[in-house]
Enzyme design. Sequence first.
Site, PDB file in Angstrom:
ATOM      1  N   SER A  36       6.937  -0.429  10.169  1.00 34.15           N
ATOM      2  CA  SER A  36       4.985  -0.837   9.798  1.00 34.15           C
ATOM      3  C   SER A  36       5.053   0.975   8.842  1.00 34.15           C
ATOM      4  CB  SER A  36       3.871  -0.746  11.027  1.00 34.15           C
ATOM      5  OG  SER A  36       3.398  -0.350  11.114  1.00 34.15           O
TER       6      SER A  36
ATOM      7  N   MET B 238       0.898  -1.766   0.104  1.00 32.20           N
ATOM      8  CA  MET B 238       0.210   0.099  -0.226  1.00 32.20           C
ATOM      9  C   MET B 238       0.539   1.416  -0.193  1.00 32.20           C
ATOM     10  SD  MET B 238      -3.292  -1.200   2.250  1.00 32.20           S
ATOM     11  CE  MET B 238      -2.663  -0.168   3.702  1.00 32.20           C
ATOM     12  N   GLY B 239       2.333   0.768  -0.667  1.00 34.44           N
ATOM     13  CA  GLY B 239       3.086   2.460  -0.956  1.00 34.44           C
ATOM     14  C   GLY B 239       3.961   2.521   1.109  1.00 34.44           C
TER      15      GLY B 239
ATOM     16  N   GLN C 217     -10.206  -2.432   2.536  1.00 32.00           N
ATOM     17  CA  GLN C 217      -9.400  -2.645   3.644  1.00 32.00           C
ATOM     18  C   GLN C 217      -9.951  -2.369   4.765  1.00 32.00           C
ATOM     19  OE1 GLN C 217      -5.896  -3.956   2.025  1.00 32.00           O
ATOM     20  NE2 GLN C 217      -4.859  -3.740   3.661  1.00 32.00           N
TER      21      GLN C 217
ATOM     22  N   ASP D  44       2.346  -9.596   9.121  1.00 33.29           N
ATOM     23  CA  ASP D  44       0.786  -9.306   8.864  1.00 33.29           C
ATOM     24  C   ASP D  44       0.516 -11.168   9.247  1.00 33.29           C
ATOM     25  OD1 ASP D  44       0.019  -6.557   9.410  1.00 33.29           O
ATOM     26  OD2 ASP D  44       1.568  -6.462   6.723  1.00 33.29           O
TER      27      ASP D  44
ATOM     28  N   HIS E 226       9.458  -3.356   3.586  1.00 36.39           N
ATOM     29  CA  HIS E 226       9.265  -3.396   2.110  1.00 36.39           C
ATOM     30  C   HIS E 226      10.473  -3.790   1.229  1.00 36.39           C
ATOM     31  CE1 HIS E 226       5.998  -1.378   3.677  1.00 36.39           C
ATOM     32  NE2 HIS E 226       5.263  -1.979   2.732  1.00 36.39           N
TER      33      HIS E 226
ATOM     34  N   LEU F 259       6.883   3.171   1.787  1.00 34.93           N
ATOM     35  CA  LEU F 259       7.895   1.913   1.696  1.00 34.93           C
ATOM     36  C   LEU F 259       8.792   1.799   2.201  1.00 34.93           C
ATOM     37  CD1 LEU F 259       8.068   0.862  -2.263  1.00 34.93           C
ATOM     38  CD2 LEU F 259       5.993  -0.316  -0.560  1.00 34.93           C
TER      39      LEU F 259
ATOM     40  N   GLY G 184       5.259 -10.183   4.072  1.00 34.04           N
ATOM     41  CA  GLY G 184       5.919 -10.007   5.431  1.00 34.04           C
ATOM     42  C   GLY G 184       4.999 -11.094   7.043  1.00 34.04           C
TER      43      GLY G 184
HETATM   44  O1  PAF Z   1      -0.109  -5.310   3.871  1.00 31.51           O
HETATM   45  C1  PAF Z   1      -0.424  -5.015   2.344  1.00 31.51           C
HETATM   46  O2  PAF Z   1       0.420  -3.834   2.277  1.00 31.51           O
HETATM   47  C2  PAF Z   1      -1.725  -4.345   2.187  1.00 31.51           C
HETATM   48  O3  PAF Z   1      -2.787  -5.172   3.014  1.00 31.51           O
HETATM   49  C3  PAF Z   1      -1.640  -5.425   0.715  1.00 31.51           C
HETATM   50  C4  PAF Z   1      -1.272  -6.673   0.740  1.00 31.51           C
HETATM   51  C5  PAF Z   1      -1.005  -4.935  -0.129  1.00 31.51           C
HETATM   52  C6  PAF Z   1      -3.367  -5.168  -0.021  1.00 31.51           C
HETATM   53  O4  PAF Z   1      -3.883  -4.338   0.141  1.00 31.51           O
END
Ligand code: PAF
Length: 286
Positions: A185, A30-31, A61, A150, A37, A33, A147
């Site tokens: 995070s 979701m950017g 979400q 989560d 990431h 980063l 990762g």
């Molecule tokens: O972990 C995340 O960043 C998000 O939940 C994902 C897997 C990109 C889905 O939007």
Amino acid sequence: MKIVHSPQAMTAWSLRLRREGVTVGFVPTMGALHDGHRALIRAARLRCDALVVSIFVNPTQFGPTEDLAKYPRALANDRRLCREEGVDLCFEPSVQAMYPDGFQTVVTVPAIARRWEGEVRPRHFSGVATVVTKLFGMLRPDLALFGRKDYQQAALVRRLVEDLNLGVEIVVRPTVREKDGLAMSSRNVYLSPEQRIIAVTLYRSLQAGAEAIRKGTTDVEAVQALMATRVRQEPDLTVEYLAVCDPITLEPLSSVASHAILLGAVRLGSVRLLDNFVVPAPRKRK
Ligand code: PAF
């Protein structure tokens, strides 16, 4: 690095490469980063010929009272990091491209999504399962990396891929931590300097739980109580859950006989912190 906004162009690119025998690796994000990431991208880079990173803040979400509007966005930095790490394509679809008018299908993974994050954030995992299924459909990757931070999300994606025969290899990589142990995070930017110091308590509490199991404790309630006591030493923290679970089903264990996963979530002001700790089976007493 190629930047693609259209799902159709994304699919065409990926299908062409796969027809040529190129292995496509995928890191969905979701950017905003960070080094967590970066580690996923590096691990992916070693496993594939062509590497795609998606940057999409998925609205489905987030619950109605959650942080969708203020979720950190840092596109220029994200693209820079992707270029530095040799990403071949950055997929940046719009909300309209992902959820065009008439969109209605929802993917759910009910048992894995029922507890823990699923209880605190009721629509979260159907949003994740749906967007991941869509992204896999658009990209047709050979492998995708997630990762361990989560943990429940990764378990859900594994289940989903198996149940729907999506044919994507799911690779789950260890949590990347700050020097003091705080799990990296994107939401850590919400922490004030004072909160940042307190935030590591969750990790330390899980560590204490893991250590008790390592030393032979099999009593789940005792482990949970130990972790909760550690967290409550910081009055600014509120426990959402601290649980000892089966690492595959995420159901709570009644006693620790083999491998377990310790899952934790706490609230610190308006910030939620999540973490987990994988623990091997306790040592057998002689
Ligand atoms: O972990 C995340 O960043 C998000 O939940 C994902 C897997 C990109 C889905 O939007």
